[in-house]
Design an enzyme around this catalytic site. Sequence first.
Site, PDB file in Angstrom:
ATOM      1  N   ASP A   1       0.887  -1.156   0.000  1.00  0.00           N
ATOM      2  CA  ASP A   1       0.000   0.000   0.000  1.00  0.00           C
ATOM      3  C   ASP A   1       0.933   1.215   0.000  1.00  0.00           C
ATOM      4  O   ASP A   1       2.115   1.123   0.363  1.00  0.00           O
ATOM      5  CB  ASP A   1      -0.940   0.000   1.219  1.00  0.00           C
ATOM      6  CG  ASP A   1      -2.104   0.977   1.010  1.00  0.00           C
ATOM      7  OD1 ASP A   1      -2.040   1.807   0.061  1.00  0.00           O
ATOM      8  OD2 ASP A   1      -3.087   0.929   1.776  1.00  0.00           O
TER       9      ASP A   1
HETATM   10  C1  BGC Z   1      -4.788   3.568  -0.044  1.00  0.00           C
HETATM   11  C2  BGC Z   1      -4.959   2.565  -1.173  1.00  0.00           C
HETATM   12  C3  BGC Z   1      -4.738   3.258  -2.490  1.00  0.00           C
HETATM   13  C4  BGC Z   1      -3.357   3.901  -2.500  1.00  0.00           C
HETATM   14  C5  BGC Z   1      -3.023   4.619  -3.786  1.00  0.00           C
HETATM   15  C6  BGC Z   1      -3.471   4.321  -0.139  1.00  0.00           C
HETATM   16  O1  BGC Z   1      -3.414   5.345   0.793  1.00  0.00           O
HETATM   17  O2  BGC Z   1      -4.836   2.893   1.191  1.00  0.00           O
HETATM   18  O3  BGC Z   1      -6.217   1.990  -1.124  1.00  0.00           O
HETATM   19  O4  BGC Z   1      -4.862   2.347  -3.550  1.00  0.00           O
HETATM   20  O5  BGC Z   1      -3.289   4.851  -1.440  1.00  0.00           O
HETATM   21  O6  BGC Z   1      -3.774   5.772  -3.925  1.00  0.00           O
END
Ligand code: BGC
Length: 769
Positions: free
Chosen positions: A234
């Site tokens: 993530d």
């Molecule tokens: C979120 C994800 C997301 C990623 C990219 C993160 O902060 O938890 O779900 O895909 O950012 O934007």
Amino acid sequence: MSDPFTYYKARARELVLQMTLEEKALLLSGNGSWTTHKVERLGIPSIYMTDGPHGLRKALGPSMADSVPATCFPTASALGSTWNTQLMEQVGAALARECQANDVQLLLGPGINMKRSPLGGRNFEYFSEDPVLTGHLAAAYIQGVQGEGVGTSLKHFAVNNQEFERMVSNSNLDERTLREIYLPAFELAITQAQPWSVMCAYNKVNGVYASENPLLLEQILREEWGFEGFVVSDWGAVHDRVRGVLAGLNLEMPGSGEVNRKKIIEAVNAGRLPMSRLDEVVASLLAVVLKAAESRKPQARVDLDQHHALARQVAGESIILLKNEDHLLPLDVGAKKKLALIGAFAKEPRYQGAGSSQVNPSRISNAHDELLELLGGSERIGYASGYDTEGVTTPSLLEEAQRLARDSDVAIVFAGLPDSHESEGFDRSSLDIPEGHHRLIDTVTQAQPNTVVVLMNGSAITMPWVGRVKALLEGWLTGQAGGGAIADILTGRVNPSAKLAETFPQRLEDTPTATEFPGLNQETYYGEGVFIGYRYYDKKDITPLFPFGFGLSYTTFAYSELSLGSPSIKDTDGLTVRVKVKNTGKVAGKEIVQLYVREDRPVVSRPEKELKAFTKVALDPGEEKTVSFTLKPRDFAYYDTARRRWSVTPGRFDILVGGSSRELPLRQHVQVETAEVAVPALTRHSMVKEFKNHPKGKAFYSRLTHIITGDAFTKQNPVKLTPQEERARKKAEMSTMVFVNDMPVYKLVAFSEGKFTDQMLDDILAQVQ
Ligand code: BGC
């Protein structure tokens, strides 16, 4: 499922042989926020990935505030309420066409974490509180996206159920809860649909960050489930990069420049990271990169009108009719009827959540304009805003709304959660909608008995006014075409066919995590175990406001003739279940048929029942169809922590079928026999009572108990006891037996002061193996 990367893996391995250590390390970290690195020397392309999940969010420049216009579909809590896997596949395919047209190779979704608490900040982005429903919907979504040559990223793996302190929080849970509640949706989606990537969560799981967790990333994901794609962190979830590579984390996102690249190189040079491990992790990423790059469709164009129409259809299938007294809905729209549309959401809908999933919609429809278009005659439709963007009302707004309601035949109040109440990044602190919305509903119902409430919110809320409104629609965050879909439902152009994929509790105190949510000081304890959602309300016998699986229709359905393929099966066999469903009303409709399994006498604490299968069936008035399901051995099993595998206890299981978790009119039972009887090994630490039921141990049971009881209970007492003395003797016998039975056998040596020796015990143990 066959490996979709076989061909690309072979090419990836060849390329890895030619790569320098620096190039390998380069590939394992992103190039900025959304792309992987190219290696031009070897012709290695880069790919573009972005959010997800209910629309494409591709940045136009450096700021995410500006992204390409894209179709904003309903968010996952709405999608979950459709219980419609085919529709999910269509949504996935449409999303992928938009990705192709915008040169995006991988969409960051779907999000499939369990809704452990209704307060979870990202509940609007997740499907359900149930792993089986979630897993099937996710698999269909993935198949839809990937069928168009675009990858997905199944997120957030795993046990990511709160937003508070989300980058560091440690989810502490027992193994059964992990296996039975928090992993199965991932397992189902991976084994059925093989997503090209999995996104590991920010949090720790039992003390180890998900991004460097070999149990999750290697043992479970790859070895047990056969995942063939790559794992991406993530955004910002990497802590110790080298540990991550060792555990199986392929790609770090966003890129960290030289920071972590250097650490990988140093670790290889110092012998802390074997080159062979690095090569594996690079090769599995590279295989997907090659496939994704070759699946590009540079000529792809999107028909946004068609996608808007699909978004309207999907929203129509996700809006739940929760109440409909006196058949107030669909509205009687005779020419003289006047409608009062009350609440700013009627014109400015809340249609999606905030955070990384926020889409720049290609257009937005609102219920006010759509109803005007469908019904015509602006003089018939009045409007009063009722509250401001934060949900705050004033005496004059309330007065205006009440006047309008009084002068109309029906009042429709639009209420729910404003943007500021629900977002990625924080959890909700209450289940209530703003006070201004409550007051508006109260005020309107005082003036107009025919009041409908249309809700726009991403997760469960409380409704102290529910008894005073005649009809209630849970609209969720309906996406950009929600206005049209609400108008379709209100007017009866579409018959509601959605059901709750999460329980609506009466009050926060009734929820499974009422004692503490979110977990504080970086530690979260999943003390409720497997009892989340309906599993909890069932066990505690708490009546929810609206139960899991519930939703009404403008027609009615009748269930009959539940039949099982066999009255008894082996735990290695499947079971066919058939049931008839009939549309007993006057309009065509769709029913969501739900099948739950209940174990009669479990040996561990199990939920009262669990959803194991479902289907959505379309029926014309008077039409009847037979629906059939096939249950697999796993549908009867619990996770046996002693044997570290799924186990079925032989015995009776009930099969319950109906239209809601609290309304299951049909029930049959099946006897499940186990092919292999589980015999726990007897050791020095086994309790005396374990010998009693053990096939070999039972021969020694009385000898073992006798060591403590001696002849006291077996010898005939020469003196005749009075009834009182006899009772006292029995009582003493009983407590002595409880004492002996629960004692580990090795203690018999000390209690017998050595008359029963360690050697004697070892001899017995040797004979019972
Ligand atoms: C979120 C994800 C997301 C990623 C990219 C993160 O902060 O938890 O779900 O895909 O950012 O934007």
